[in-house]
Design a protein around this motif. Structure first.
Motif, mmCIF file in Angstrom:
data_model
loop_
_atom_site.group_PDB
_atom_site.id
_atom_site.type_symbol
_atom_site.label_atom_id
_atom_site.label_comp_id
_atom_site.label_asym_id
_atom_site.label_seq_id
_atom_site.Cartn_x
_atom_site.Cartn_y
_atom_site.Cartn_z
ATOM 1 N N GLU A 193 -32.719 -9.049 52.803
ATOM 2 C CA GLU A 193 -33.027 -7.936 53.714
ATOM 3 C C GLU A 193 -33.961 -6.926 53.044
ATOM 4 O OE1 GLU A 193 -31.802 -7.575 56.848
ATOM 5 O OE2 GLU A 193 -29.917 -8.692 56.960
ATOM 6 N N PRO A 194 -35.119 -7.360 52.575
ATOM 7 C CA PRO A 194 -35.924 -6.461 51.732
ATOM 8 C C PRO A 194 -36.504 -5.269 52.474
ATOM 9 C CG PRO A 194 -37.162 -8.434 52.257
ATOM 10 C CD PRO A 194 -35.776 -8.650 52.782
ATOM 11 N N THR A 195 -36.522 -5.293 53.798
ATOM 12 C CA THR A 195 -37.170 -4.188 54.505
ATOM 13 C C THR A 195 -36.223 -3.468 55.466
ATOM 14 O OG1 THR A 195 -37.922 -5.705 56.230
ATOM 15 C CG2 THR A 195 -39.436 -5.289 54.430
ATOM 16 N N THR A 196 -34.950 -3.843 55.440
ATOM 17 C CA THR A 196 -34.015 -3.281 56.410
ATOM 18 C C THR A 196 -33.848 -1.772 56.250
ATOM 19 O OG1 THR A 196 -32.872 -5.367 56.410
ATOM 20 C CG2 THR A 196 -31.687 -3.521 57.335
ATOM 21 N N ALA A 197 -33.902 -1.300 55.003
ATOM 22 C CA ALA A 197 -33.654 0.124 54.774
ATOM 23 C C ALA A 197 -34.930 0.952 54.931
ATOM 24 C CB ALA A 197 -33.080 0.316 53.370
ATOM 25 N N LEU A 198 -36.021 0.327 55.326
ATOM 26 C CA LEU A 198 -37.308 1.035 55.329
ATOM 27 C C LEU A 198 -37.784 1.354 56.738
ATOM 28 C CD1 LEU A 198 -39.060 -1.232 52.681
ATOM 29 C CD2 LEU A 198 -37.890 0.920 52.280
ATOM 30 N N ASP A 199 -38.651 2.339 56.813
ATOM 31 C CA ASP A 199 -39.287 2.681 58.086
ATOM 32 C C ASP A 199 -40.207 1.554 58.519
ATOM 33 O OD1 ASP A 199 -38.359 5.160 58.887
ATOM 34 O OD2 ASP A 199 -39.545 6.153 57.361
ATOM 35 N N VAL A 200 -40.467 1.515 59.808
ATOM 36 C CA VAL A 200 -41.198 0.369 60.360
ATOM 37 C C VAL A 200 -42.616 0.255 59.779
ATOM 38 C CG1 VAL A 200 -41.706 1.696 62.438
ATOM 39 C CG2 VAL A 200 -41.923 -0.748 62.489
ATOM 40 N N THR A 201 -43.299 1.370 59.550
ATOM 41 C CA THR A 201 -44.653 1.257 58.982
ATOM 42 C C THR A 201 -44.586 0.815 57.523
ATOM 43 O OG1 THR A 201 -44.587 3.621 58.513
ATOM 44 C CG2 THR A 201 -45.762 2.951 60.486
ATOM 45 N N VAL A 202 -43.574 1.307 56.806
ATOM 46 C CA VAL A 202 -43.408 0.900 55.413
ATOM 47 C C VAL A 202 -43.024 -0.575 55.364
ATOM 48 C CG1 VAL A 202 -42.179 1.360 53.269
ATOM 49 C CG2 VAL A 202 -42.673 3.230 54.837
ATOM 50 N N GLN A 203 -42.181 -0.983 56.312
ATOM 51 C CA GLN A 203 -41.785 -2.385 56.397
ATOM 52 C C GLN A 203 -43.010 -3.273 56.541
ATOM 53 O OE1 GLN A 203 -38.470 -4.034 58.769
ATOM 54 N NE2 GLN A 203 -40.016 -4.665 60.231
ATOM 55 N N GLU A 205 -45.987 -2.682 55.526
ATOM 56 C CA GLU A 205 -46.702 -2.723 54.242
ATOM 57 C C GLU A 205 -46.020 -3.651 53.249
ATOM 58 O OE1 GLU A 205 -46.921 1.251 52.817
ATOM 59 O OE2 GLU A 205 -48.099 1.940 54.538
ATOM 60 N N ILE A 206 -44.682 -3.545 53.181
ATOM 61 C CA ILE A 206 -43.946 -4.358 52.214
ATOM 62 C C ILE A 206 -44.045 -5.839 52.577
ATOM 63 C CG2 ILE A 206 -41.621 -4.874 51.317
ATOM 64 C CD1 ILE A 206 -42.669 -2.333 50.137
ATOM 65 N N LEU A 207 -43.954 -6.149 53.868
ATOM 66 C CA LEU A 207 -44.078 -7.546 54.292
ATOM 67 C C LEU A 207 -45.468 -8.078 53.933
ATOM 68 C CD1 LEU A 207 -42.281 -7.519 57.753
ATOM 69 C CD2 LEU A 207 -41.454 -8.491 55.607
ATOM 70 N N ASP A 208 -46.463 -7.235 54.105
ATOM 71 C CA ASP A 208 -47.831 -7.595 53.755
ATOM 72 C C ASP A 208 -47.937 -7.899 52.258
ATOM 73 O OD1 ASP A 208 -50.075 -7.995 55.230
ATOM 74 O OD2 ASP A 208 -51.042 -6.128 54.589
ATOM 75 N N LEU A 209 -47.315 -7.023 51.468
ATOM 76 C CA LEU A 209 -47.322 -7.196 50.018
ATOM 77 C C LEU A 209 -46.639 -8.505 49.624
ATOM 78 C CD1 LEU A 209 -47.690 -6.009 47.110
ATOM 79 C CD2 LEU A 209 -45.403 -5.045 47.379
ATOM 80 N N LEU A 210 -45.475 -8.761 50.228
ATOM 81 C CA LEU A 210 -44.725 -9.973 49.897
ATOM 82 C C LEU A 210 -45.544 -11.217 50.218
ATOM 83 C CD1 LEU A 210 -41.044 -9.361 51.019
ATOM 84 C CD2 LEU A 210 -41.870 -9.922 48.738
ATOM 85 N N ARG A 211 -46.190 -11.168 51.383
ATOM 86 C CA ARG A 211 -46.989 -12.312 51.789
ATOM 87 C C ARG A 211 -48.137 -12.526 50.798
ATOM 88 N NH1 ARG A 211 -48.315 -14.339 56.663
ATOM 89 N NH2 ARG A 211 -47.265 -12.673 57.739
ATOM 90 N N GLY A 212 -48.822 -11.442 50.426
ATOM 91 C CA GLY A 212 -49.936 -11.535 49.488
ATOM 92 C C GLY A 212 -49.497 -12.082 48.144
ATOM 93 N N LEU A 213 -48.376 -11.558 47.629
ATOM 94 C CA LEU A 213 -47.884 -11.987 46.325
ATOM 95 C C LEU A 213 -47.465 -13.441 46.364
ATOM 96 C CD1 LEU A 213 -45.736 -8.914 45.281
ATOM 97 C CD2 LEU A 213 -47.834 -9.709 44.192
ATOM 98 N N GLN A 214 -46.832 -13.810 47.470
ATOM 99 C CA GLN A 214 -46.361 -15.181 47.604
ATOM 100 C C GLN A 214 -47.547 -16.138 47.536
ATOM 101 O OE1 GLN A 214 -46.503 -17.242 50.717
ATOM 102 N NE2 GLN A 214 -45.395 -18.883 49.650
ATOM 103 N N GLN A 215 -48.665 -15.733 48.181
ATOM 104 C CA GLN A 215 -49.852 -16.597 48.145
ATOM 105 C C GLN A 215 -50.481 -16.608 46.753
ATOM 106 O OE1 GLN A 215 -51.865 -15.012 51.516
ATOM 107 N NE2 GLN A 215 -50.652 -16.245 52.934
ATOM 108 N N ASP A 216 -50.521 -15.422 46.094
ATOM 109 C CA ASP A 216 -51.086 -15.336 44.745
ATOM 110 C C ASP A 216 -50.307 -16.152 43.735
ATOM 111 O OD1 ASP A 216 -52.991 -13.700 45.603
ATOM 112 O OD2 ASP A 216 -52.350 -11.907 44.502
ATOM 113 N N LEU A 217 -48.991 -15.965 43.744
ATOM 114 C CA LEU A 217 -48.160 -16.564 42.705
ATOM 115 C C LEU A 217 -47.742 -17.979 43.060
ATOM 116 C CD1 LEU A 217 -45.750 -13.532 42.141
ATOM 117 C CD2 LEU A 217 -47.724 -14.131 40.751
ATOM 118 N N GLY A 218 -47.832 -18.333 44.334
ATOM 119 C CA GLY A 218 -47.381 -19.642 44.768
ATOM 120 C C GLY A 218 -45.879 -19.800 44.694
ATOM 121 N N SER A 219 -45.160 -18.672 44.668
ATOM 122 C CA SER A 219 -43.704 -18.758 44.608
ATOM 123 C C SER A 219 -43.157 -19.170 45.968
ATOM 124 C CB SER A 219 -43.094 -17.398 44.263
ATOM 125 O OG SER A 219 -43.706 -16.843 43.147
ATOM 126 N N ALA A 220 -41.994 -19.796 45.918
ATOM 127 C CA ALA A 220 -41.279 -20.028 47.164
ATOM 128 C C ALA A 220 -40.474 -18.770 47.450
ATOM 129 C CB ALA A 220 -40.348 -21.213 47.008
#
Lengths: 578, 314
Positions: A193-203, A205-220
């Protein structure tokens, strides 16, 4: 379903799943007996894949994910198998497990304020994660921490590395948490639940960051969430859990297009749809920050007599401690709610929306302006006169678990306003409680039950019944459904709407969820930093926001539809970039 | 931090001023003539007149009051009516002896208490925990004078491993000094250590299930480091506040313990002074003890703040 994935995995060993959960069962010892929390759960996470584990509270999704790194608290019994590549994680020795934790499988938690240690700087906490797996000097680890903070988009990382968690905003804290999680370039990131405690606009941003990092690092990524919008935004594959079991597993597109299981269908139907993404930005001339006051003034004058709530230039300042400046939470806000109307008050955390609600009922003192309820200014009323006036309005609180006295039967809680205000004697109150319980669709004979015997949704119905006991003209509802699961929220909202239709009370509905507000409110007021940004008919404000702020707010709310959400995300990125 | 320190120092000064004023008034509220009371029945008029002069009792009230503070600022606490020695000559030694008891006991109580609390919390509901909780009940519920007297009976008389000896300063004979230090310190430590053990245990039980401790585990930290650097470290915040309160109790208990063990500290000075109505001495001892308590609280607050970075902005 997972066996199919496994078969595919065996064929191409190199591309096989990094994480395999097979027939996992977790039991907890409750009062000497083993109570199952998770039963026979199987799923896989492929290399570089984003798998979402969705379900409502009690579905076992968190327990399943915590089991991977052996982080389930208390006396739990695990059966089945959790494999990381070929290593069996269940029953693995402490040292061996430790070399995987943080280094090869990392976790991101829900509430970064409590998940980070309050007494250490974020830099120290990140450095600690690095230094427990590698031989790095303090200075080296610090330099890496700064690098990681830069990577997750924290401004001024050289300075922020020495900040304590409480000195960062909620979004920054979660970024720091993510920086810590990616410090070891893990192959799997488990995000609970990484974004549950966050405001919708911050959420967003964080989802965007996670997606970007996931593509960069190739992590599952294994993301645990209850939010179908988040699923649509991020996931490749979805595992739906209900009461400790997997009920459906499907690629994200298919799941939303053609959910097979009855429960998935219900879950999807229950999500209040956020308003459609705002149309293209209005021409410069159209962008008036606040609707023209003059044309409204006439209408207001007519509505004056009929207004259930009239807030004029409200200012609320929380006093500072001795010798310190106070904090002004509300700056000159004016609002009107006509009789029988619902006004949705939306805004991010810290925007002052709850303070306004509190000021209206007199829980926060207005330091300027006036609050008129049904034509009477309540800001200047003395204690006794205010008490006499209180039955005119009432309040429904966010957390029904905390706002009902645990030692009182729910009947006593509902009867309290009647007895306190001498609106009924005991026999009459008894009858009225039964009537109210039936109105909120609970059996009248439940009056003698206690809050802990009820579910969250049932408790909130009791909260509503209590608020309606004196047939108020005005109801202030402060995030009444945000503590509830979506399917429960849906039924409570339907009930609320029916009651409002039938009884015709006016309502100040405070919420951060635009979907909920659109469902209920006739009018919407948008708050930002204690100031009114936009105010008008709900459909108009949400469909054609006049200000950038509202437009961003609308665009940031994820929709439970992967195709629409991709479009929304593109739009949101454009706005964020502008 | 500087602002906090300044306000707290100003508060401490105000508190001291209030205590000083109260002490000044108390001495003058005692019925009868303090000089006559001090000298006893058989004193001649001349002696009384002389004493009244040394006590500045014939000056106006206001000038007495300012004189009192003026002399205090010069480090003059007056002269004992009994021994005719300046109070400043005896006070520092006695104060030092008392502080030695208090500080040594505190150091042991905190170290041992935190250690035992950690053991109890990490072995919650196991035999070690049960034993510690049961043991701490004794420490908390037995009054200091009972523990002290019991220890004295057992170790000084029944099994005389630590027989009573004449008080010796550490520079005269360190070994003897240590020997006579043991029983009073053990007595004082028992209660405080029990309280701190309990505090640490309950605070750690809370932090052990805290989210940030789970995060620390998920990073791959060794369990010992998770417990020490995360669970124990955050549990120290409430423990530190409780210890400050405990220290004030400890100073109170010292009065009893000194009497039981014949330790030449503040309390025996105070006791004899009260018995003999040696007002300047009473006045000085009360002021000194108040100053210590105020100082201790100030230091306690600073420690709590140093431990919790969030306190900075609050």
């Amino acid at each position: 379903m997972s066996t199919a994935a496994e078969a595919a995995g065996e064929k191409a060993a190199a591309a096989g799943p990094v994480l395999t959960v097979e027939r996992l069962s977790v039991d907890f010892r409750v009062a000497g007996e083993w109570t199952p929390a998770v039963r026979d759960v199987s799923f896989t996470v492929g290399r570089g894949e984003v798998v979402a584990l969705v379900g409502e509270s009690g579905s076992g999704k968190s327990v399943s994910s915590m089991s991977v790194l052996g982080l389930v608290a208390g006396s739990a019994r695990h059966r089945g198998s959790i494999r990381f590549h070929d290593t069996e994680l269940l029953g693995l020795g402490h040292e061996a497990l430790r070399s995987i934790r943080g280094k090869r499988i990392a976790m991101i938690f829900q509430e970064p304020m409590t998940a980070l240690n309050p007494v250490y700087t974020v830099g120290r906490q990140i450095a600690e994660a690095i230094r427990c797996h590698e031989q790095v000097s303090r200075a080296g680890a610090r330099a890496r921490a700064i690098e990681l903070l830069t990577k997750v988009g924290i401004p001024e990382p050289e300075r922020r590395v020495d900040s304590y968690p409480h000195q960062l905003s909620g979004g920054q804290r979660q970024r720091a948490m993510i920086a810590m999680a990616i410090s070891g370039n893990p192959e799997v990131i488990i995000a609970d639940e990484p974004t549950t405690a966050l405001d919708v606009t911050v959420q967003a941003e964080i989802l965007d960051l996670l997606r970007g990092l996931q593509q960069d690092l190739g992590s599952a990524v294994l993301i645990i969430t209850h939010d179908m919008g988040v699923v649509a935004d991020l996931a490749d594959r979805v595992v739906v859990m209900k009461q400790g079991e997997v009920v459906e597993e499907a690629p994200v597109g298919r799941l939303f297009a053609a959910p097979r299981h009855e429960y998935t269908r219900r879950l999807l139907a229950a999500v209040p749809k956020p308003p459609p993404p705002p149309a293209t930005p209005p021409l410069p001339g159209e962008a008036a920050p606040v609707p023209a006051a003059e044309s409204q003034a006439e209408a207001d004058a007519a509505a004056e007599k009929r207004a259930a709530l009239r807030v004029r230039d409200l200012e609320v300042e929380y006093p500072g401690r001795l010798g310190r400046k106070g904090f002004k939470a509300v700056h000159g806000v004016s609002l009107t709610i006509g009789k029988g109307e619902v006004l949705g008050l939306v805004g991010e955390s810290g925007s002052g929306k709850s303070t306004i609600g509190r000021a209206v009922v007199g829980l926060a003192r207005a330091t300027g302006g006036s609050v008129e309820v049904c034509g009477t200014d309540v800001t200047g009323l003395s204690g006794r006169r205010l008490r006499a006036f209180r039955p005119t309005y009432s309040m429904v609180f966010q957390d029904p678990g905390a706002s009902l006295n645990p030692r009182w039967s729910i009947g006593a809680s509902i009867a309290a306003p009647l007895l306190v205000n001498r609106a009924a004697d005991r026999t009459a109150a008894h009858a009225r409680v039964a009537e109210l319980l039936e109105q909120v669709e609970l059996p009248a004979r439940w009056a003698s039950r206690f809050p802990h015997e009820l579910s969250g949704g049932q408790r909130q119905r009791v909260g509503i019944a209590r608020a309606l006991a004196l047939e108020p003209e005005l109801l202030i509802a402060d995030e009444p459904t945000s503590a509830l699961d979506v399917s429960v929220q849906a039924t409570v909202l339907r009930l609320f709407r029916e009651l409002q239709d039938r009884m015709g009370f006016a309502c100040l509905f405070i919420s951060h969820d635009l979907g909920v507000v659109e469902l209920l409110a006739h009018e919407v007021a948008v708050l930002r930093n204690g100031r009114l940004v936009e105010h008008g008919p709900a459909r108009e404000v949400l469909a054609r926001p006049r200000t950038d702020y509202t437009r961003r707010l609308v665009a940031a709310a994820p929709v439970p539809d992967p195709v629409q959400q991709a479009e929304r995300r593109r739009l949101w990125r454009e706005m964020a970039a502008a | 931090m500087r602002r906090f320190l300044l306000t707290r120092l100003a508060q401490a000064a105000l508190q001291l001023f209030a205590v000083g004023s109260i002490v000044f008034l108390l001495v003058r509220l005692i019925p009868g003539d303090p000089a006559r009371a001090a000298l006893g029945e058989g004193a001649t008029e001349e002696q009384v007149a002389q004493t009244r002069e040394t006590m500045h009792l014939d000056d106006s009230f206001v000038s007495q009051y300012f004189g009192f503070w003026g002399r205090l600022f010069q480090g003059d606490l007056g002269t004992s009516l009994i021994s005719s020695r300046p109070v400043m000559q005896d006070l520092p030694d006695r104060l030092g002896n008392s502080l030695e008891l208090v500080l040594v006991s505190l150091l042991i109580a905190v170290t041992l208490g935190v250690l035992l609390g950690r053991v109890a919390a990490t072995r919650a509901d196991k035999p070690a925990d049960h034993a510690l909780v049961a043991g701490s009940i004794f420490g908390i519920s037995l009054p200091v004078f009972v523990i002290g007297t019991l220890l004295l009976m057992v170790f000084a008389f029944l099994v005389p491993v630590l027989p009573p000896q004449r008080f010796t300063t550490p520079w005269e004979d360190p070994v003897t000094h240590l020997q006579i230090l043991v029983l009073p310190v053990v007595t004082l430590t028992a209660a405080s250590c029990a309280v701190i053990t309990r505090m640490t245990r309950s605070a750690m039980l809370e932090t052990l299930s805290a989210d940030h401790v789970r995060t620390a585990r998920s990073k791959g930290l060794a369990e010992q480091r998770v417990i020490r650097d995360h669970a124990l470290r955050t549990a120290l915040l409430p423990v530190a506040s409780a210890t400050t309160v405990e220290l004030t109790t400890l100073i109170g208990s010292t009065v009893l313990v000194e009497t039981i063990f014949g330790w030449p500290g503040m309390s025996s000075l105070l006791m004899s002074a009260v018995g003999q109505r040696d007002y300047p001495v009473i006045q000085a001892v009360v002021l000194a003890v108040a100053a210590i308590v105020i100082l201790v609280n100030l230091v306690g607050d600073l420690v709590v703040r140093a431990l919790d970075p969030r306190a900075e902005e609050a």
